[in-house]
Design a protein around this motif. Structure first.
Motif, PDB file in Angstrom:
ATOM      1  N   LEU A 193       0.818  -1.221   0.000  1.00 52.31           N
ATOM      2  CA  LEU A 193       0.000   0.000   0.000  1.00 52.31           C
ATOM      3  C   LEU A 193       0.848   1.266   0.000  1.00 52.31           C
ATOM      4  O   LEU A 193       0.311   2.368  -0.049  1.00 52.31           O
ATOM      5  CB  LEU A 193      -0.928   0.015   1.218  1.00 52.31           C
ATOM      6  N   GLU A 194       2.169   1.110   0.050  1.00 49.20           N
ATOM      7  CA  GLU A 194       3.115   2.231   0.011  1.00 49.20           C
ATOM      8  C   GLU A 194       2.814   3.267   1.083  1.00 49.20           C
ATOM      9  O   GLU A 194       2.861   4.474   0.853  1.00 49.20           O
ATOM     10  CB  GLU A 194       3.126   2.865  -1.386  1.00 49.20           C
ATOM     11  N   GLU A 195       2.472   2.784   2.276  1.00 47.29           N
ATOM     12  CA  GLU A 195       2.266   3.593   3.478  1.00 47.29           C
ATOM     13  C   GLU A 195       1.096   4.572   3.349  1.00 47.29           C
ATOM     14  O   GLU A 195       1.064   5.606   4.023  1.00 47.29           O
ATOM     15  CB  GLU A 195       3.550   4.320   3.871  1.00 47.29           C
ATOM     16  N   LYS A 196       0.123   4.200   2.552  1.00 45.99           N
ATOM     17  CA  LYS A 196      -1.099   5.015   2.435  1.00 45.99           C
ATOM     18  C   LYS A 196      -2.181   4.437   3.348  1.00 45.99           C
ATOM     19  O   LYS A 196      -2.123   3.282   3.751  1.00 45.99           O
ATOM     20  CB  LYS A 196      -1.565   5.042   0.981  1.00 45.99           C
ATOM     21  N   ASP A 197      -3.167   5.265   3.651  1.00 49.46           N
ATOM     22  CA  ASP A 197      -4.204   4.870   4.613  1.00 49.46           C
ATOM     23  C   ASP A 197      -5.020   3.678   4.132  1.00 49.46           C
ATOM     24  O   ASP A 197      -5.377   3.589   2.951  1.00 49.46           O
ATOM     25  CB  ASP A 197      -5.157   6.037   4.876  1.00 49.46           C
ATOM     26  N   LEU A 198      -5.318   2.778   5.096  1.00 49.29           N
ATOM     27  CA  LEU A 198      -6.181   1.642   4.787  1.00 49.29           C
ATOM     28  C   LEU A 198      -7.625   2.105   4.619  1.00 49.29           C
ATOM     29  O   LEU A 198      -8.016   3.162   5.128  1.00 49.29           O
ATOM     30  CB  LEU A 198      -6.130   0.606   5.916  1.00 49.29           C
ATOM     31  N   ALA A 199      -8.383   1.284   3.937  1.00 51.92           N
ATOM     32  CA  ALA A 199      -9.808   1.563   3.750  1.00 51.92           C
ATOM     33  C   ALA A 199     -10.476   1.725   5.113  1.00 51.92           C
ATOM     34  O   ALA A 199     -10.185   0.986   6.055  1.00 51.92           O
ATOM     35  CB  ALA A 199     -10.463   0.428   2.973  1.00 51.92           C
ATOM     36  N   GLU A 200     -11.367   2.690   5.193  1.00 54.27           N
ATOM     37  CA  GLU A 200     -12.069   2.957   6.444  1.00 54.27           C
ATOM     38  C   GLU A 200     -12.859   1.715   6.881  1.00 54.27           C
ATOM     39  O   GLU A 200     -13.509   1.073   6.076  1.00 54.27           O
ATOM     40  CB  GLU A 200     -13.023   4.136   6.254  1.00 54.27           C
ATOM     41  N   GLY A 201     -12.762   1.414   8.169  1.00 52.53           N
ATOM     42  CA  GLY A 201     -13.514   0.281   8.702  1.00 52.53           C
ATOM     43  C   GLY A 201     -12.809  -1.060   8.590  1.00 52.53           C
ATOM     44  O   GLY A 201     -13.381  -2.090   8.963  1.00 52.53           O
ATOM     45  N   THR A 202     -11.560  -1.061   8.098  1.00 51.47           N
ATOM     46  CA  THR A 202     -10.825  -2.327   8.029  1.00 51.47           C
ATOM     47  C   THR A 202     -10.680  -2.913   9.427  1.00 51.47           C
ATOM     48  O   THR A 202     -10.244  -2.235  10.353  1.00 51.47           O
ATOM     49  CB  THR A 202      -9.431  -2.123   7.403  1.00 51.47           C
ATOM     50  N   ASN A 203     -11.078  -4.155   9.568  1.00 44.76           N
ATOM     51  CA  ASN A 203     -11.094  -4.837  10.870  1.00 44.76           C
ATOM     52  C   ASN A 203      -9.738  -5.502  11.100  1.00 44.76           C
ATOM     53  O   ASN A 203      -9.414  -6.502  10.466  1.00 44.76           O
ATOM     54  CB  ASN A 203     -12.224  -5.876  10.879  1.00 44.76           C
ATOM     55  N   LEU A 204      -8.935  -4.931  11.996  1.00 46.17           N
ATOM     56  CA  LEU A 204      -7.597  -5.444  12.279  1.00 46.17           C
ATOM     57  C   LEU A 204      -7.607  -6.208  13.597  1.00 46.17           C
ATOM     58  O   LEU A 204      -8.109  -5.719  14.604  1.00 46.17           O
ATOM     59  CB  LEU A 204      -6.590  -4.294  12.350  1.00 46.17           C
ATOM     60  N   GLN A 205      -7.024  -7.405  13.581  1.00 46.37           N
ATOM     61  CA  GLN A 205      -7.071  -8.296  14.729  1.00 46.37           C
ATOM     62  C   GLN A 205      -5.669  -8.703  15.188  1.00 46.37           C
ATOM     63  O   GLN A 205      -4.741  -8.761  14.386  1.00 46.37           O
ATOM     64  CB  GLN A 205      -7.868  -9.562  14.380  1.00 46.37           C
ATOM     65  N   GLN A 206      -5.540  -9.028  16.467  1.00 46.00           N
ATOM     66  CA  GLN A 206      -4.275  -9.509  17.021  1.00 46.00           C
ATOM     67  C   GLN A 206      -4.040 -10.977  16.686  1.00 46.00           C
ATOM     68  O   GLN A 206      -2.931 -11.381  16.373  1.00 46.00           O
ATOM     69  CB  GLN A 206      -4.260  -9.320  18.543  1.00 46.00           C
ATOM     70  N   GLU A 207      -5.088 -11.782  16.737  1.00 48.76           N
ATOM     71  CA  GLU A 207      -4.950 -13.223  16.546  1.00 48.76           C
ATOM     72  C   GLU A 207      -5.327 -13.642  15.128  1.00 48.76           C
ATOM     73  O   GLU A 207      -6.395 -13.281  14.626  1.00 48.76           O
ATOM     74  CB  GLU A 207      -5.831 -13.984  17.543  1.00 48.76           C
ATOM     75  N   TYR A 208      -4.458 -14.438  14.508  1.00 42.86           N
ATOM     76  CA  TYR A 208      -4.742 -14.925  13.158  1.00 42.86           C
ATOM     77  C   TYR A 208      -5.924 -15.886  13.154  1.00 42.86           C
ATOM     78  O   TYR A 208      -6.688 -15.940  12.190  1.00 42.86           O
ATOM     79  CB  TYR A 208      -3.503 -15.600  12.567  1.00 42.86           C
ATOM     80  N   SER A 209      -6.084 -16.647  14.218  1.00 44.79           N
ATOM     81  CA  SER A 209      -7.225 -17.563  14.291  1.00 44.79           C
ATOM     82  C   SER A 209      -8.543 -16.806  14.265  1.00 44.79           C
ATOM     83  O   SER A 209      -9.533 -17.273  13.691  1.00 44.79           O
ATOM     84  CB  SER A 209      -7.132 -18.410  15.564  1.00 44.79           C
ATOM     85  N   THR A 210      -8.547 -15.609  14.855  1.00 39.85           N
ATOM     86  CA  THR A 210      -9.752 -14.769  14.825  1.00 39.85           C
ATOM     87  C   THR A 210     -10.030 -14.290  13.414  1.00 39.85           C
ATOM     88  O   THR A 210     -11.186 -14.269  12.969  1.00 39.85           O
ATOM     89  CB  THR A 210      -9.588 -13.557  15.767  1.00 39.85           C
ATOM     90  N   LEU A 211      -8.976 -13.925  12.695  1.00 42.30           N
ATOM     91  CA  LEU A 211      -9.143 -13.489  11.298  1.00 42.30           C
ATOM     92  C   LEU A 211      -9.728 -14.608  10.443  1.00 42.30           C
ATOM     93  O   LEU A 211     -10.632 -14.379   9.640  1.00 42.30           O
ATOM     94  CB  LEU A 211      -7.795 -13.045  10.711  1.00 42.30           C
ATOM     95  N   VAL A 212      -9.197 -15.808  10.610  1.00 42.66           N
ATOM     96  CA  VAL A 212      -9.711 -16.957   9.863  1.00 42.66           C
ATOM     97  C   VAL A 212     -11.201 -17.126  10.141  1.00 42.66           C
ATOM     98  O   VAL A 212     -12.018 -17.296   9.219  1.00 42.66           O
ATOM     99  CB  VAL A 212      -8.949 -18.247  10.244  1.00 42.66           C
ATOM    100  N   ASP A 213     -11.566 -17.038  11.403  1.00 38.58           N
ATOM    101  CA  ASP A 213     -12.964 -17.222  11.798  1.00 38.58           C
ATOM    102  C   ASP A 213     -13.864 -16.136  11.208  1.00 38.58           C
ATOM    103  O   ASP A 213     -14.947 -16.420  10.672  1.00 38.58           O
ATOM    104  CB  ASP A 213     -13.066 -17.227  13.322  1.00 38.58           C
ATOM    105  N   LEU A 214     -13.424 -14.884  11.281  1.00 41.38           N
ATOM    106  CA  LEU A 214     -14.232 -13.767  10.785  1.00 41.38           C
ATOM    107  C   LEU A 214     -14.457 -13.854   9.279  1.00 41.38           C
ATOM    108  O   LEU A 214     -15.581 -13.658   8.793  1.00 41.38           O
ATOM    109  CB  LEU A 214     -13.561 -12.441  11.146  1.00 41.38           C
ATOM    110  N   VAL A 215     -13.407 -14.129   8.531  1.00 40.13           N
ATOM    111  CA  VAL A 215     -13.543 -14.213   7.072  1.00 40.13           C
ATOM    112  C   VAL A 215     -14.390 -15.423   6.679  1.00 40.13           C
ATOM    113  O   VAL A 215     -15.197 -15.352   5.745  1.00 40.13           O
ATOM    114  CB  VAL A 215     -12.154 -14.266   6.391  1.00 40.13           C
ATOM    115  N   SER A 216     -14.230 -16.509   7.399  1.00 38.73           N
ATOM    116  CA  SER A 216     -14.974 -17.732   7.072  1.00 38.73           C
ATOM    117  C   SER A 216     -16.480 -17.577   7.313  1.00 38.73           C
ATOM    118  O   SER A 216     -17.278 -18.347   6.784  1.00 38.73           O
ATOM    119  CB  SER A 216     -14.445 -18.917   7.877  1.00 38.73           C
ATOM    120  N   LYS A 217     -16.857 -16.569   8.110  1.00 35.94           N
ATOM    121  CA  LYS A 217     -18.276 -16.372   8.433  1.00 35.94           C
ATOM    122  C   LYS A 217     -18.915 -15.184   7.714  1.00 35.94           C
ATOM    123  O   LYS A 217     -20.094 -14.895   7.917  1.00 35.94           O
ATOM    124  CB  LYS A 217     -18.436 -16.196   9.951  1.00 35.94           C
TER     125      LYS A 217
END
Length: 323
Positions: A193-217
């Motif tokens: 992204l060349e240090e540009k702002d992420l899309a508003e509302g991007t859901n950032l998580q500490q745990e990768y297992s949580t990310l897997v769960d969120l995307v899978s649902k």
């Protein structure tokens, strides 16, 4: 009778010699049965923290070391994230190693210098940043590199899937990723992204297992993390094939290489060694050498592309030189 007693004595001596040899050749070493310290039995602990991406690789490595090489050594592996891990590493009495899915930063090097700490970078494998979508998503299985960038960039203004391509659903895109503690986030933000702002509302998580769960649902989800986490969750997620200009490329151990088809999203992953602690504690240096001796095998087992024989040999020789 004297001859019999002499024969019996020789038999006992020979048996003891065989027993001693068997004990000396027990599997107290690396994958080939020899330890990095030449068979010496070690004790103590090895403390490792850092990258969640590198965590599966290092967890398997630690288990192999404790069962195949040095049963008397306890190896503790945690996953605070690359940046959070460096904060635990770059202090007095810090961790022995810090796993990282990016290279150490200049300010972190400066911290080490202030502490008088010698830090050794150990490149252990190659990872492919993998873009994942929900299994029910049947429209975004192939995206161009620029479309992915636009989806995650605030200035890309791609709020609905139909904003990406007119024939995509008129549904809101939900973007996900690891948080700022992770080198994966930093790699994505800095290099893609060349240090540009992420899309508003991007859901950032500490745990990768949580990310897997969120995307899978979430049918409209799209996220990113290391290939290894996708590899172990193929039943829950779909990896997006990325078109870098010569047709769609699926991330795999064959395409993830520094000069391969997936090179734009390929990155090396590391562990960093506190050299001073390695010189003080034989088990720490032994573990470092064992890690590089077994890096190719463990990489392939945990969803990473292995390094070349030449890279491995050079790294082992440099570590051996610290003895």
């Amino acid at each position: 009778m004297k001859s019999f007693k002499r024969f019996l004595l020789l038999t006992i001596v020979a048996s003891l010699a065989v027993f001693a040899a068997a004990c000396g050749n027990s599997n107290n070493g690396s994958s080939d049965g020899t330890s990095a310290e030449g068979g010496e039995e070690l004790e103590g602990s090895v403390v490792i923290d850092g990258s969640g991406t590198v965590f599966p690789f290092m967890s398997v490595m630690a288990e192999k070391y404790m069962t195949e090489a040095q049963e008397g050594v306890s190896v503790e592996v945690s996953r605070a994230g690359t940046s959070a891990g460096f904060k635990k590493f770059l202090v007095e009495d810090g961790t022995d190693f810090n796993n990282a899915s990016r290279q150490i930063k200049d300010e972190e090097k400066a911290q080490a210098d202030e502490l008088g700490m010698e830090v050794k970078e150990m490149k252990v494998a190659l990872d492919g940043l993998t873009i994942v979508i929900n299994k029910e998503n049947d429209w975004a299985k192939e995206l161009t590199e620029q479309e992915i960038i636009d989806i995650f960039l605030a200035e890309g203004n791609k709020k609905k899937w139909s904003d990406v391509r007119s024939d995509f659903p008129d549904e809101e895109i939900k973007t996900y990723g690891p948080n700022e503690n992770h080198g994966t986030y930093e790699f994505f933000w800095e290099n893609i992204l060349e240090e540009k702002d992420l899309a508003e509302g991007t859901n950032l998580q500490q745990e990768y297992s949580t990310l897997v769960d969120l995307v899978s649902k979430d049918k409209n989800a799209i996220g990113f993390f290391g290939y290894g986490y996708y590899e172990s969750n193929k039943d829950k997620l779909t990896a997006v094939k990325v078109d870098f200009g010569n047709g769609p490329v699926e991330p795999s151990l064959d395409t993830i290489a520094e000069d391969g088809e997936y090179a734009n999203f390929t990155r090396p992953v590391f562990t960093y060694l506190n050299v001073g602690l390695a010189k003080e504690k034989p088990q720490v240096l032994d573990y470092a050498i064992y890690t590089m001796q077994n890096a190719q095998k463990v990489a392939s087992e945990t969803g990473f592309a292995p390094l070349t024989d030449e890279e491995i040999q050079k790294s082992v020789e440099e570590l051996e030189g610290l003895k």
